[in-house]
Design an enzyme around this catalytic site. Structure first.
Site: not given
Length: 392
Positions: A225-227
């Site tokens: 998942h994107h930070a």
């Protein structure tokens, strides 16, 4: 005509980084002569047996080259190398700085004899500084550059699944050689090209480094998942397959909520902004997951495509080998490898309207030794003597 047809590249190389750069040059039509040690050759040949008698690494980065075995420490071997240097336009080397120095293969030494030569040197950390003598392999560079610490989930870190430091260096060296050849064509000047694995990967780490130095916060490890964007990552569906969402703005977020039948989520105060969705990521995922559980990955992806919500299938590398988009675009070629086999490999990703790419071969150890020696002017008796003395 291919762009680099008529260009000769001498590659004193092993492993991945420089071999990848020279493979890219070979794809553009350069004649790449790879110098290998008699007996064993490039140690990457034996990493695995996925491609018959050579490894998957070796097949990937040595396609289209000629292999000559040569004992560089033997006087006669050095004489052969000197003839090769006289005929080369580009010399690329990733021996250690100390080994290159002992063999007289540094850029300074080579260009003192031939100023018009283009010489590329790759090292792990460079010749100066506290790390000058340290071993540098891909995973070690990933660690030193902060990539491993940035990759993973929660408390668990992870190495990138491919040799990203080597690839970064190979791509940047390839581009630098092309620029040097362009300049030489205009001015006649040679060039010395130096880069390190650390600096090649550090260049690719710019964005997270700038974020961390600018905010004082290291981006958290969030798995796939994107930070700093949500929902942005893979979600399991009811059939056990996963769909990777990439919802980057509020319009896409509202359309996702319509697809899942949860329009009320679009107005939930916790989720109305990107920053809010990131801050409340666990709650966001918990709200969305029941909708994904009720559908299959194929059904969800079709609905997302229809609603213009960015998404993709989460595939394995075996799935990649059967990817329908690559198939319909005719990206595959059968490539000859040693032991009379062929391996299905991808064509170069850039199509050039001015030239056609045809697959070369992955060379067996020393396969082109006689061919290259003949090109250098050696007579059959001389070649036989070189074999008898173990020079080739």
């Amino acid at each position: 005509m291919q762009p680099l047809e008529g260009t000769t590249v001498l590659a004193v190389e092993q492993a991945v980084a420089v071999p990848y750069a020279t493979r890219l040059l070979a794809d553009l039509g350069a004649r790449v002569i790879k110098v290998e040690r008699p007996g064993g050759g490039d140690f990457a040949r034996g990493y695995d047996t996925a491609c018959g008698t050579v490894s998957s690494y070796f097949a990937w980065v040595n396609l289209g080259k000629e292999s000559i075995t040569l004992d560089l420490k033997h006087p006669d071997g050095r004489a052969v190398l000197d003839r090769l240097l006289e005929r080369a336009d580009v010399v690329l080397c990733n021996l250690s700085p100390a080994a290159a120095g002992r063999l007289g293969l540094t850029a300074d030494a080579l260009r003192a004899e031939r100023p018009g030569l283009i010489v590329g040197e790759l090292s792990g950390y460079g010749e100066q500084g506290p790390y000058a003598g340290r071993k540098a392999y891909d995973a070690l560079i990933q660690s030193e550059a902060g990539l491993i610490e940035l990759t993973g989930e929660g408390e668990v870190t992870g190495r990138a699944g491919i040799s990203v430091a080597d690839i970064a260096a190979g791509v940047q060296l390839h581009a630098a050689v092309l620029a040097a050849l362009l300049r030489k064509g205009r001015t006649g000047e040679g060039a010395t090209l130096r880069l390190t694995l650390l600096e090649a990967l550090a260049e690719w780490m710019h964005q997270p480094m700038l974020y961390a130095t600018g905010t004082g916060n290291i981006p958290p490890r969030t798995g796939a998942h994107h930070a700093s964007i949500a929902p942005y990552g893979p979600f399991r569906c009811g059939d056990g397959q996963s769909v990777h969402l990439a919802v980057q703005n509020d319009g896409q977020w509202r359309r996702l909520c319509a697809v899942t039948g949860q329009r009320e989520l679009a107005e939930d105060p916790r989720f109305t902004t990107v920053a809010g969705r990131v801050a409340a990521r666990p709650e966001l995922h918990a709200e969305l997951q029941p909708a994904f559980d009720r559908t299959s990955a194929a059904e969800l992806l079709a609905a997302l495509d229809a609603a213009d919500v960015p998404a993709a299938r989460t595939r394995t590398v075996l799935d990649l080998a059967e990817h329908p988009q690559l198939e319909v675009r005719d990206r595959w070629a059968e490539v000859p490898v040693p032991d009379n086999r062929t391996v299905r490999m991808l064509r170069p990703p850039v199509d050039d309207s001015g030239s056609a790419w045809t697959p070369g071969t992955v060379p067996d150890l020393g396969e082109h030794t006689d061919l290259v020696l003949d090109w250098l002017g050696y007579h059959p008796e001389e070649i036989n003597n070189l074999r008898q003395t173990g020079v080739v």
